[in-house]
Design a protein around this motif. Sequence first.
Motif, mmCIF file in Angstrom:
data_model
loop_
_atom_site.group_PDB
_atom_site.id
_atom_site.type_symbol
_atom_site.label_atom_id
_atom_site.label_comp_id
_atom_site.label_asym_id
_atom_site.label_seq_id
_atom_site.Cartn_x
_atom_site.Cartn_y
_atom_site.Cartn_z
ATOM 1 N N ARG A 113 0.836 -1.210 0.000
ATOM 2 C CA ARG A 113 0.000 0.000 0.000
ATOM 3 C C ARG A 113 0.869 1.258 0.000
ATOM 4 N NH1 ARG A 113 -4.260 0.850 4.334
ATOM 5 N NH2 ARG A 113 -4.956 2.406 2.800
ATOM 6 N N LEU A 114 1.920 1.241 0.806
ATOM 7 C CA LEU A 114 2.796 2.403 0.887
ATOM 8 C C LEU A 114 3.492 2.678 -0.439
ATOM 9 C CD1 LEU A 114 4.404 1.824 4.402
ATOM 10 C CD2 LEU A 114 2.721 3.563 3.789
ATOM 11 N N GLY A 115 3.598 1.661 -1.267
ATOM 12 C CA GLY A 115 4.221 1.836 -2.577
ATOM 13 C C GLY A 115 3.454 2.773 -3.487
ATOM 14 N N SER A 116 2.185 3.047 -3.166
ATOM 15 C CA SER A 116 1.376 3.947 -3.997
ATOM 16 C C SER A 116 1.336 5.366 -3.422
ATOM 17 C CB SER A 116 -0.054 3.415 -4.115
ATOM 18 O OG SER A 116 -0.749 3.522 -2.869
ATOM 19 N N ALA A 117 2.202 5.665 -2.453
ATOM 20 C CA ALA A 117 2.165 6.966 -1.788
ATOM 21 C C ALA A 117 2.465 8.100 -2.765
ATOM 22 C CB ALA A 117 3.156 6.992 -0.632
ATOM 23 N N LEU A 118 1.684 9.173 -2.640
ATOM 24 C CA LEU A 118 1.859 10.354 -3.483
ATOM 25 C C LEU A 118 2.616 11.467 -2.756
ATOM 26 C CD1 LEU A 118 -1.773 10.559 -4.923
ATOM 27 C CD2 LEU A 118 0.228 9.468 -5.969
ATOM 28 N N ALA A 119 2.494 11.485 -1.444
ATOM 29 C CA ALA A 119 3.143 12.528 -0.638
ATOM 30 C C ALA A 119 3.413 11.964 0.744
ATOM 31 C CB ALA A 119 2.265 13.774 -0.555
ATOM 32 N N TYR A 179 1.918 8.864 5.123
ATOM 33 C CA TYR A 179 1.909 8.830 3.661
ATOM 34 C C TYR A 179 0.484 9.014 3.149
ATOM 35 C CZ TYR A 179 6.611 6.912 4.157
ATOM 36 O OH TYR A 179 7.927 6.733 4.478
ATOM 37 N N LEU A 180 0.334 9.887 2.156
ATOM 38 C CA LEU A 180 -0.940 10.059 1.463
ATOM 39 C C LEU A 180 -0.936 9.126 0.270
ATOM 40 C CD1 LEU A 180 -3.621 11.604 1.123
ATOM 41 C CD2 LEU A 180 -2.361 13.259 -0.283
ATOM 42 N N LEU A 181 -1.886 8.169 0.242
ATOM 43 C CA LEU A 181 -1.910 7.142 -0.785
ATOM 44 C C LEU A 181 -2.758 7.566 -1.979
ATOM 45 C CD1 LEU A 181 -2.281 3.976 1.478
ATOM 46 C CD2 LEU A 181 -0.229 5.299 0.886
ATOM 47 N N ALA A 182 -2.612 6.815 -3.064
ATOM 48 C CA ALA A 182 -3.312 7.145 -4.297
ATOM 49 C C ALA A 182 -4.820 7.051 -4.147
ATOM 50 C CB ALA A 182 -2.831 6.226 -5.424
ATOM 51 N N ASP A 183 -5.315 6.236 -3.199
ATOM 52 C CA ASP A 183 -6.763 6.103 -3.012
ATOM 53 C C ASP A 183 -7.342 7.188 -2.100
ATOM 54 O OD1 ASP A 183 -5.848 5.353 -0.542
ATOM 55 O OD2 ASP A 183 -6.600 3.290 -0.624
ATOM 56 N N GLY A 184 -6.506 8.163 -1.682
ATOM 57 C CA GLY A 184 -6.972 9.266 -0.861
ATOM 58 C C GLY A 184 -6.887 9.029 0.628
ATOM 59 N N THR A 185 -6.465 7.850 1.056
ATOM 60 C CA THR A 185 -6.326 7.560 2.478
ATOM 61 C C THR A 185 -4.916 7.894 2.949
ATOM 62 O OG1 THR A 185 -5.687 5.255 2.068
ATOM 63 C CG2 THR A 185 -8.045 5.724 2.365
ATOM 64 N N ALA A 186 -4.754 8.013 4.263
ATOM 65 C CA ALA A 186 -3.453 8.300 4.861
ATOM 66 C C ALA A 186 -3.063 7.155 5.785
ATOM 67 C CB ALA A 186 -3.485 9.611 5.629
ATOM 68 N N VAL A 187 -1.806 6.735 5.719
ATOM 69 C CA VAL A 187 -1.303 5.641 6.543
ATOM 70 C C VAL A 187 -0.031 6.106 7.237
ATOM 71 C CG1 VAL A 187 -0.335 3.309 6.540
ATOM 72 C CG2 VAL A 187 -2.288 3.843 5.081
ATOM 73 N N SER A 188 0.094 5.774 8.521
ATOM 74 C CA SER A 188 1.270 6.164 9.292
ATOM 75 C C SER A 188 2.084 4.942 9.707
ATOM 76 C CB SER A 188 0.869 6.938 10.556
ATOM 77 O OG SER A 188 0.313 8.193 10.234
ATOM 78 N N VAL A 189 3.392 5.111 9.741
ATOM 79 C CA VAL A 189 4.292 4.148 10.373
ATOM 80 C C VAL A 189 5.119 4.920 11.394
ATOM 81 C CG1 VAL A 189 4.424 2.516 8.459
ATOM 82 C CG2 VAL A 189 5.998 4.442 8.520
ATOM 83 N N TRP A 190 5.483 4.235 12.462
ATOM 84 C CA TRP A 190 6.182 4.862 13.578
ATOM 85 C C TRP A 190 7.611 4.355 13.636
ATOM 86 C CZ3 TRP A 190 3.538 8.232 16.966
ATOM 87 C CH2 TRP A 190 2.154 8.338 16.724
ATOM 88 N N GLU A 191 8.547 5.266 13.870
ATOM 89 C CA GLU A 191 9.964 4.919 13.880
ATOM 90 C C GLU A 191 10.585 5.232 15.238
ATOM 91 O OE1 GLU A 191 13.919 5.621 11.118
ATOM 92 O OE2 GLU A 191 12.469 7.254 11.327
#
Length: 255
Positions: free
Chosen positions: A32-38, A63-75
């Motif tokens: 999913r993250l592979g489709s990130a736009l921003a 990350y803002l994805l191509a489907d308009g959703t946002a996904v976060s990962v924590w480091e």
Amino acid sequence: MSDPYETAEEHLRRLLGRALNSFELPDALVDRLGSALAHSSALHSSHHSSVTGLHRETHRHTYLLADGTAVSVWELAYRTAGEGQLRHELFTGPTELLIAVDRLSGDGCGAEAAAGFAALEREQEQREALGPLFPPGVSFPEQRRSYAVDESADHARRVLRRAENADRPGPEVARLLRSAYAHQITQAFGGRQFLPDGRDAGFTLYEHAFVLLDGQEYSLWEVEHTATPDGRHMCEVYTSQDAARGAMELRSRVR
């Protein structure tokens, strides 16, 4: 704050490349993250101890994805006493992150704060700093604090000393913070803005929260920006978040 010249794809590749546990991330999430736009990155918490030698930071990458959703990962980035290089680990949510922080520092904060941060994650997921620099009418829930006891009075002196704004906190605040014995640094905002003269300026807002000997909590709000005539880096310090954000808005409008 993200590098404005780094694409989401490049940022993700760098993030996965340096993480010791990137193989533990679900394949579906990586796809999913592979489709990130921003993308946008923010410092979530920071702890540096001269006593134990532990250096620890947590970051949230959204990350803002191509489907308009946002996904976060924590480091989690950390270095223990005697180590010269930072280590990095990635997690899919704040609960896993805090368990790792608890494992690393042994301060007991992971299990206790996990539920609170999980609720915060759900509320803030769609409200990351991927939109305008100053979105109107946005309020954020208060985060639970994890203070570090580590030369906090000296930290307060350094923050006040680097402030260049004419309306910076005065001697009364400096005297008050002499009794600070613990503190926490949190990035409240990070972004870039085109100024009226066409230049691109960076803005970052930090909250320096202190605990005083009488139990009182007191915060300084630090604005770091490059909205100066010559583009140099400048620090301003205020005693309220409203004043700090007002200063950022003013700097973004001044030629």
